[in-house]
Enzyme design. Structure first.
Site, PDB file in Angstrom:
ATOM      1  N   SER A   1      38.463  54.515   6.394  1.00 24.94           N
ATOM      2  CA  SER A   1      39.591  54.103   5.747  1.00 24.94           C
ATOM      3  C   SER A   1      40.215  52.870   6.355  1.00 24.94           C
ATOM      4  O   SER A   1      40.813  51.948   5.759  1.00 24.94           O
ATOM      5  CB  SER A   1      40.532  55.230   5.718  1.00 24.94           C
ATOM      6  OG  SER A   1      41.635  54.859   4.915  1.00 24.94           O
ATOM      7  N   GLU A   2      40.378  52.845   7.615  1.00 23.40           N
ATOM      8  CA  GLU A   2      41.209  51.873   8.423  1.00 23.40           C
ATOM      9  C   GLU A   2      40.456  50.412   8.338  1.00 23.40           C
ATOM     10  O   GLU A   2      40.954  49.492   8.344  1.00 23.40           O
ATOM     11  CB  GLU A   2      41.433  52.274   9.885  1.00 23.40           C
ATOM     12  CG  GLU A   2      42.325  53.262  10.048  1.00 23.40           C
ATOM     13  CD  GLU A   2      43.712  52.856   9.908  1.00 23.40           C
ATOM     14  OE1 GLU A   2      43.914  51.487   9.839  1.00 23.40           O
ATOM     15  OE2 GLU A   2      44.619  53.497   9.747  1.00 23.40           O
ATOM     16  N   SER A   3      39.239  50.441   8.561  1.00 23.10           N
ATOM     17  CA  SER A   3      38.402  49.252   8.925  1.00 23.10           C
ATOM     18  C   SER A   3      36.843  49.223   8.076  1.00 23.10           C
ATOM     19  O   SER A   3      36.333  48.052   8.258  1.00 23.10           O
ATOM     20  CB  SER A   3      37.970  49.236  10.242  1.00 23.10           C
ATOM     21  OG  SER A   3      36.962  50.217  10.736  1.00 23.10           O
TER      22      SER A   3
ATOM     23  N   TYR B   1      46.896  56.264   1.247  1.00 22.63           N
ATOM     24  CA  TYR B   1      46.031  56.338   2.641  1.00 22.63           C
ATOM     25  C   TYR B   1      45.841  57.771   3.026  1.00 22.63           C
ATOM     26  O   TYR B   1      44.651  58.194   3.045  1.00 22.63           O
ATOM     27  CB  TYR B   1      46.780  55.401   3.778  1.00 22.63           C
ATOM     28  CG  TYR B   1      46.087  55.830   5.044  1.00 22.63           C
ATOM     29  CD1 TYR B   1      45.248  54.952   5.494  1.00 22.63           C
ATOM     30  CD2 TYR B   1      46.558  56.663   5.849  1.00 22.63           C
ATOM     31  CE1 TYR B   1      44.874  54.909   6.818  1.00 22.63           C
ATOM     32  CE2 TYR B   1      46.091  56.973   7.375  1.00 22.63           C
ATOM     33  CZ  TYR B   1      44.952  56.105   7.551  1.00 22.63           C
ATOM     34  OH  TYR B   1      44.404  56.021   8.907  1.00 22.63           O
TER      35      TYR B   1
END
Length: 342
Positions: free
Chosen positions: A214-216, A301
């Site tokens: 999800s972050e990168s 998120y």
């Protein structure tokens, strides 16, 4: 007659007329009685999940009722609709409701609550809210109902806590998490490294990989507009906090992200929901709002990662890493939420 004497006589005449106006009550009739403005009831809990399109509809309807655009003007209904949208992270609704409360636009003035609403919208980057937040100053007291996590929302509904593990070392990651499929785009070298290193931090590899996805999107060179960097999208201050010297180094970046996840799980006593919210928005925001902050980005998120984890809410944690968040005791002792907006 001198000019000075003429001016004095006119001033006395104006003063006499003003006093007469006040005495007859005309002044009171000319201004709205702010003490009689309604204080809207907080809207009831929503039933079932709420999608972003519904939040946008609430905001659109609220604007129509606030300004009488195509419908009869109804400030109370507008405030309630803004409140519903604000709870789900809509920054514009947070600002608009704060504006109504600050200016007594058909509802009772409440600058204390407005300060919270402006702050929440400002934290999401709304420029006009940042100006109002600076004017009203730091919000005092707990967040109002319109910024508290929705009680019936599956994302934030209370979940039974599993039995506490004995000792400081925590338990092995749950079998449920271990059985989950890996993100389909996870590169095998990264998967192998996480599988090898995650046990050092007492983390389920599936949790680490879900956060990384999800972050990168597994891009080692990822850089966010807020300067979060690398596979785990660490901010420079977070990197320094967990002794990451070179953010561009994938190994250091992953280890730093794991250290932060381990710390957050201990701080929130294994609650994955609070841990994810804090990883995205910071533990200060989670503590202040007593749950997932009312930010649209953070809510999306958390929802996205929890779905990839099969809705698993709890993860074993190492209680020796850090004392728990004071918010947890506050939540357990909190009384029922008030029924009014203030």
């Amino acid at each position: 007659m001198s000019r000075r004497l003429l001016h004095a006589r006119r001033s006395r005449s104006w003063l006499a007329a003003t006093l007469c106006w006040l005495a007859t009550g005309a002044f009171a009739q000319a201004l709205p009685d702010l003490g009689t403005l309604p204080r809207p009831e907080a809207p009831p809990p929503e039933r079932g999940p709420v999608v972003p399109a519904q939040v946008e509809r609430w905001r659109t309807e609220a604007k129509a009722y606030e300004y009488g655009d195509g419908v009869a003007r109804d400030a109370v209904l507008a405030a309630q609709l803004y409140c519903r949208a604000a709870r789900y992270g809509d920054a514009e609704s947070q600002f608009n409701l704060g504006w109504m409360l600050t200016n007594a636009r058909g509802i009772e003035r409440d600058e204390a609550q407005a300060a919270h609403l402006f702050a929440a919208a400002a934290e999401q980057g709304l420029a006009q809210a940042q100006n109002m937040a600076a004017r009203l100053g730091t919000p005092l007291g707990p967040p109002p109902p319109c910024l508290r996590p929705p009680e019936q929302d599956p994302l934030t509904a209370a979940a039974p806590r599993p039995p506490a593990s004995k000792g400081r070392g925590g338990r092995a990651p749950s079998a449920f998490l271990a059985a989950l499929p890996l993100p389909p785009n996870a590169p095998q070298p990264i998967v192998r490294f996480v599988d090898l290193v995650a046990p050092e931090y007492k983390l389920a590899p599936q949790l680490v990989l879900a956060v990384m996805a999800s972050e990168s999107g597994f891009d080692p060179g990822a850089l966010s507009p807020k300067n979060a960097q690398g596979l785990m999208q660490l901010m420079p201050d977070t990197a320094a906090r967990f002794k990451v010297r070179k953010l561009s180094d994938p190994v250091e970046n992953i280890r730093g992200g794991m250290a932060y996840l381990r710390w957050l799980l201990a701080y929130y006593q294994g609650d994955i929901l609070f841990t994810l919210a804090a990883y995205n928005a910071g533990e200060g925001a989670v503590d202040r709002y007593r749950g997932v902050p009312p930010y649209a980005e953070t809510r999306a998120y958390v929802r996205r990662i929890l779905a990839s984890l099969g809705g698993q809410r709890w993860h074993p944690y190492d209680a020796g890493v850090t004392p728990p968040s004071p918010m947890l005791a506050t939540l357990s002792a909190a009384a029922a939420a008030p029924t009014r907006l203030r």
